[in-house]
Design a protein around this motif. Structure first.
Motif, PDB file in Angstrom:
ATOM      1  N   LYS A   1      14.626  25.731  30.770  1.00 53.59           N
ATOM      2  CA  LYS A   1      15.649  26.765  30.898  1.00 53.59           C
ATOM      3  C   LYS A   1      14.994  28.144  30.917  1.00 53.59           C
ATOM      4  O   LYS A   1      14.030  28.395  30.207  1.00 53.59           O
ATOM      5  CB  LYS A   1      16.638  26.705  29.738  1.00 53.59           C
ATOM      6  N   LYS A   2      15.571  29.026  31.720  1.00 55.28           N
ATOM      7  CA  LYS A   2      15.063  30.388  31.835  1.00 55.28           C
ATOM      8  C   LYS A   2      15.803  31.291  30.851  1.00 55.28           C
ATOM      9  O   LYS A   2      17.030  31.299  30.799  1.00 55.28           O
ATOM     10  CB  LYS A   2      15.266  30.910  33.248  1.00 55.28           C
TER      11      LYS A   2
ATOM     12  N   ALA B   1      12.534  29.295  28.049  1.00 56.91           N
ATOM     13  CA  ALA B   1      13.079  29.255  26.694  1.00 56.91           C
ATOM     14  C   ALA B   1      12.233  28.317  25.847  1.00 56.91           C
ATOM     15  O   ALA B   1      11.926  27.198  26.262  1.00 56.91           O
ATOM     16  CB  ALA B   1      14.531  28.802  26.711  1.00 56.91           C
ATOM     17  N   SER B   2      11.843  28.783  24.674  1.00 51.02           N
ATOM     18  CA  SER B   2      11.022  27.940  23.801  1.00 51.02           C
ATOM     19  C   SER B   2      11.825  26.734  23.344  1.00 51.02           C
ATOM     20  O   SER B   2      13.010  26.825  23.060  1.00 51.02           O
ATOM     21  CB  SER B   2      10.528  28.743  22.598  1.00 51.02           C
ATOM     22  N   GLY B   3      11.171  25.598  23.309  1.00 49.14           N
ATOM     23  CA  GLY B   3      11.819  24.363  22.884  1.00 49.14           C
ATOM     24  C   GLY B   3      12.728  23.766  23.931  1.00 49.14           C
ATOM     25  O   GLY B   3      13.486  22.851  23.643  1.00 49.14           O
ATOM     26  N   SER B   4      12.670  24.273  25.141  1.00 49.40           N
ATOM     27  CA  SER B   4      13.530  23.767  26.200  1.00 49.40           C
ATOM     28  C   SER B   4      12.817  22.669  26.971  1.00 49.40           C
ATOM     29  O   SER B   4      11.809  22.905  27.615  1.00 49.40           O
ATOM     30  CB  SER B   4      13.912  24.905  27.160  1.00 49.40           C
ATOM     31  N   ALA B   5      13.346  21.484  26.879  1.00 48.01           N
ATOM     32  CA  ALA B   5      12.746  20.353  27.585  1.00 48.01           C
ATOM     33  C   ALA B   5      13.003  20.433  29.086  1.00 48.01           C
ATOM     34  O   ALA B   5      12.255  19.881  29.876  1.00 48.01           O
ATOM     35  CB  ALA B   5      13.301  19.045  27.029  1.00 48.01           C
TER      36      ALA B   5
ATOM     37  N   TYR C   1      23.265  30.017  31.157  1.00 46.47           N
ATOM     38  CA  TYR C   1      24.326  29.209  30.558  1.00 46.47           C
ATOM     39  C   TYR C   1      24.909  29.885  29.317  1.00 46.47           C
ATOM     40  O   TYR C   1      26.124  29.831  29.093  1.00 46.47           O
ATOM     41  CB  TYR C   1      23.805  27.800  30.232  1.00 46.47           C
ATOM     42  N   ASP C   2      24.045  30.528  28.532  1.00 41.66           N
ATOM     43  CA  ASP C   2      24.534  31.274  27.365  1.00 41.66           C
ATOM     44  C   ASP C   2      25.487  32.377  27.802  1.00 41.66           C
ATOM     45  O   ASP C   2      26.559  32.563  27.206  1.00 41.66           O
ATOM     46  CB  ASP C   2      23.377  31.915  26.592  1.00 41.66           C
ATOM     47  N   LEU C   3      25.082  33.127  28.824  1.00 45.05           N
ATOM     48  CA  LEU C   3      25.922  34.215  29.322  1.00 45.05           C
ATOM     49  C   LEU C   3      27.252  33.682  29.848  1.00 45.05           C
ATOM     50  O   LEU C   3      28.312  34.240  29.558  1.00 45.05           O
ATOM     51  CB  LEU C   3      25.202  34.992  30.425  1.00 45.05           C
TER      52      LEU C   3
END
Length: 174
Positions: free
Chosen positions: A63-64, A56-60, A17-19
């Motif tokens: 997320k990869k 991903a840290s903190g991802s509920a 999603y960031d990309l």
């Protein structure tokens, strides 16, 4: 596209999603990419061992996060230095110049620019040969010639732009 994505991931690990947001925010002017094509490229990179996938840290929602591996870094560096013969010269140049700051050494950056410039000059010369052939062919209509005019102008612009970048990188600004 996968090499361009490797470069973006070298800059910082990111999620799919960031990309996608980065492409939507303006990178698509260099490389147009759909959500699906980015996802496919990430899958190919992961399958080849060029990126590692972690949660991903903190991802509920689990997320990869994609991180470049040492192999991926080597692959990307090779791509930066070696434009492929089937690549679109302008697209190849824009993508590599966009990512140029990720190379550690100034001499590496100069070399990439030099190779891109050589490729642009060779491609422009090829178009000049086409122009000579078109001028000899009196059956060719005006529209193919107008398209060639555009290609020659764009090609010369790319050659000049890269020459300026090479001069800047060499400290001999024109």
């Amino acid at each position: 596209m996968k090499f361009f994505i490797l470069g973006l991931l070298i800059a910082q690990p990111q999620t799919l999603y960031d990309l996608h947001r980065r492409f939507d925010a303006g990178i698509s002017q260099i490389y147009a990419a759909s959500f699906g094509s980015i996802h496919r490229a990430l899958r190919q990179l992961a399958d080849a061992g060029e990126v590692a996938v972690v949660e991903a840290s903190g991802s509920a929602r689990g997320k990869k996060l994609y991180r470049v591996t040492p192999q991926g870094r080597r692959t990307w560096r090779h791509w930066m230095r070696t434009p492929g013969p089937a690549e679109d010269t302008e697209l190849a140049a824009l993508a590599r110049v966009f990512l140029l700051g990720l190379l550690d050494e100034e001499d590496q950056r100069r070399e990439v620019l030099r190779v891109l410039h050589q490729r642009a000059v060779a491609d422009h010369r090829s178009l000049l040969e086409v122009q000579t052939a078109l001028e000899a062919d009196h059956e060719t209509g005006r529209f193919p010639r107008r398209v060639l005019d555009y290609g020659l102008g764009a090609g010369q612009g790319l050659v000049d732009w890269l020459a300026e970048l090479v001069a800047e990188a060499s400290g001999t600004r024109r």
